[in-house]
Scaffold this active site. Sequence first.
Site, PDB file in Angstrom:
ATOM      1  N   GLY A 219     -59.854 -97.640  14.275  1.00 46.02           N
ATOM      2  CA  GLY A 219     -59.679 -97.867  15.703  1.00 46.02           C
ATOM      3  C   GLY A 219     -58.284 -98.394  15.999  1.00 46.02           C
ATOM      4  O   GLY A 219     -57.510 -98.689  15.079  1.00 46.02           O
ATOM      5  N   CYS A 247     -59.796 -98.883   7.777  1.00 45.16           N
ATOM      6  CA  CYS A 247     -58.691 -99.119   8.722  1.00 45.16           C
ATOM      7  C   CYS A 247     -58.947-100.362   9.586  1.00 45.16           C
ATOM      8  O   CYS A 247     -58.939-101.462   9.074  1.00 45.16           O
ATOM      9  CB  CYS A 247     -58.445 -97.867   9.558  1.00 45.16           C
ATOM     10  SG  CYS A 247     -56.861 -97.879  10.430  1.00 45.16           S
ATOM     11  N   ASN A 289     -52.771 -94.807   9.123  1.00 46.30           N
ATOM     12  CA  ASN A 289     -52.325 -94.967  10.506  1.00 46.30           C
ATOM     13  C   ASN A 289     -52.683 -96.372  10.957  1.00 46.30           C
ATOM     14  O   ASN A 289     -53.761 -96.609  11.494  1.00 46.30           O
ATOM     15  CB  ASN A 289     -52.988 -93.924  11.407  1.00 46.30           C
ATOM     16  CG  ASN A 289     -52.722 -94.209  12.880  1.00 46.30           C
ATOM     17  OD1 ASN A 289     -51.721 -94.818  13.221  1.00 46.30           O
ATOM     18  ND2 ASN A 289     -53.613 -93.778  13.744  1.00 46.30           N
ATOM     19  N   HIS A 330     -57.286 -94.052   4.970  1.00 48.54           N
ATOM     20  CA  HIS A 330     -58.337 -93.173   5.482  1.00 48.54           C
ATOM     21  C   HIS A 330     -58.848 -92.242   4.389  1.00 48.54           C
ATOM     22  O   HIS A 330     -58.287 -91.162   4.171  1.00 48.54           O
ATOM     23  CB  HIS A 330     -57.807 -92.333   6.649  1.00 48.54           C
ATOM     24  CG  HIS A 330     -57.598 -93.116   7.899  1.00 48.54           C
ATOM     25  ND1 HIS A 330     -58.559 -93.234   8.878  1.00 48.54           N
ATOM     26  CD2 HIS A 330     -56.539 -93.840   8.327  1.00 48.54           C
ATOM     27  CE1 HIS A 330     -58.100 -93.990   9.862  1.00 48.54           C
ATOM     28  NE2 HIS A 330     -56.873 -94.370   9.544  1.00 48.54           N
ATOM     29  N   GLU A 332     -61.358 -90.411   4.532  1.00 43.41           N
ATOM     30  CA  GLU A 332     -61.886 -89.183   5.149  1.00 43.41           C
ATOM     31  C   GLU A 332     -60.789 -88.174   5.438  1.00 43.41           C
ATOM     32  O   GLU A 332     -61.067 -87.044   5.845  1.00 43.41           O
ATOM     33  CB  GLU A 332     -62.642 -89.530   6.444  1.00 43.41           C
ATOM     34  CG  GLU A 332     -61.782 -89.766   7.667  1.00 43.41           C
ATOM     35  CD  GLU A 332     -61.084 -91.113   7.692  1.00 43.41           C
ATOM     36  OE1 GLU A 332     -60.302 -91.341   8.632  1.00 43.41           O
ATOM     37  OE2 GLU A 332     -61.318 -91.928   6.782  1.00 43.41           O
TER      38      GLU A 332
END
Length: 359
Positions: A219, A247, A289, A330, A332
Amino acid sequence: MKGYLVLQNGKVYEGKRFGSTRDSVGELVFSTAMVGYCETLTDPSYYGQIIMQTFPLVGNYGVCGEDFESDRIYAFGYIVRQLCDTPSNFRSQGGLEDMLIKYDIPALQGIDTRAVTRQVREAGVMNAAIVSDISDMPRILDMLSRYSVKDAVSNVSSGKKSLVTDSRAPTVVLWDFGAKGNIVRHLAARGLNVICAPYNYGAKRILSLNPDGIMLSNGPGDPMENTGVIKELKSLLGVGVPIFGICLGHQLLALAHGAATHKLKYGHRGINQPVKFTESGRVYVTSQNHGYAVMSESLPKGARLMCVSMNDGTCEGAAYDDGSYSVQFHPEAGAGPHDTQFLFDGFADKVTSYHLSKH
């Protein structure tokens, strides 16, 4: 049509507008990814930010809705060196500019992205504006000095990504702080039912869903802003249900354990970030990110530092004595390398074991 990128430090870069023609203000961040611009643009973690791609050519393979990580673009703007307006790809459903127009996202091309990246790397993350008129610079700079990303999680959390295929299968509650769609797909691919819960669902309501595992999603924004979520998360620690964070979920889990977070100078964004697992010594290339990091020295007694960034040594993963654990990157992907998707296998095993122990 001319357009300008105005940085908070007063630097101005001239380019050509595309996408929406409206002006926009956001926190300027750069991504080092060579591909995956559709996934990047639709990643809710970019809420409140203007994304700049360091790779010089963007848009060459068009846009495919199957690659989206959410139902819209959450970024506030987009900056590229060169836009390819004649994409070539058998999966393409249109051009990048059409996508930006559809979601009303302003963008600039023809910007010296290398020069802007050096500004950010030297001065740190700063606010920026995409505008058509720079005649009133004092007003623009005042606007930039006052801007900050606020209420990010509440603006991106929907809890609408549930995927239940077999009522007898183990169930994971995905606590949605701006979850990427690929997290749901990876959990479902391992035979798990996924029930998404919005950010304000609360610990009691999550436990009422009888979960066999809890996933804390990615998020946007400052993790410390989510005081209500952190308080609720504390009540879930030690109840026995496997908890895995990604994250922002990694940062919130650390804060719930009493650790601290801090803002990075320019963050880690891209699909080529090296991470070392401390136990095995093995290095994996990861997709990242984030603009904030957990302070390793603040981890509580009994916690284990699982992974570190090979670039700056910051915490990339932690495991706690109550069985919960998390990673900053991440696994995924979407977009990015698949090197660390084994973490979903490990979580699925824990969830299945917990499910079987109840029956």
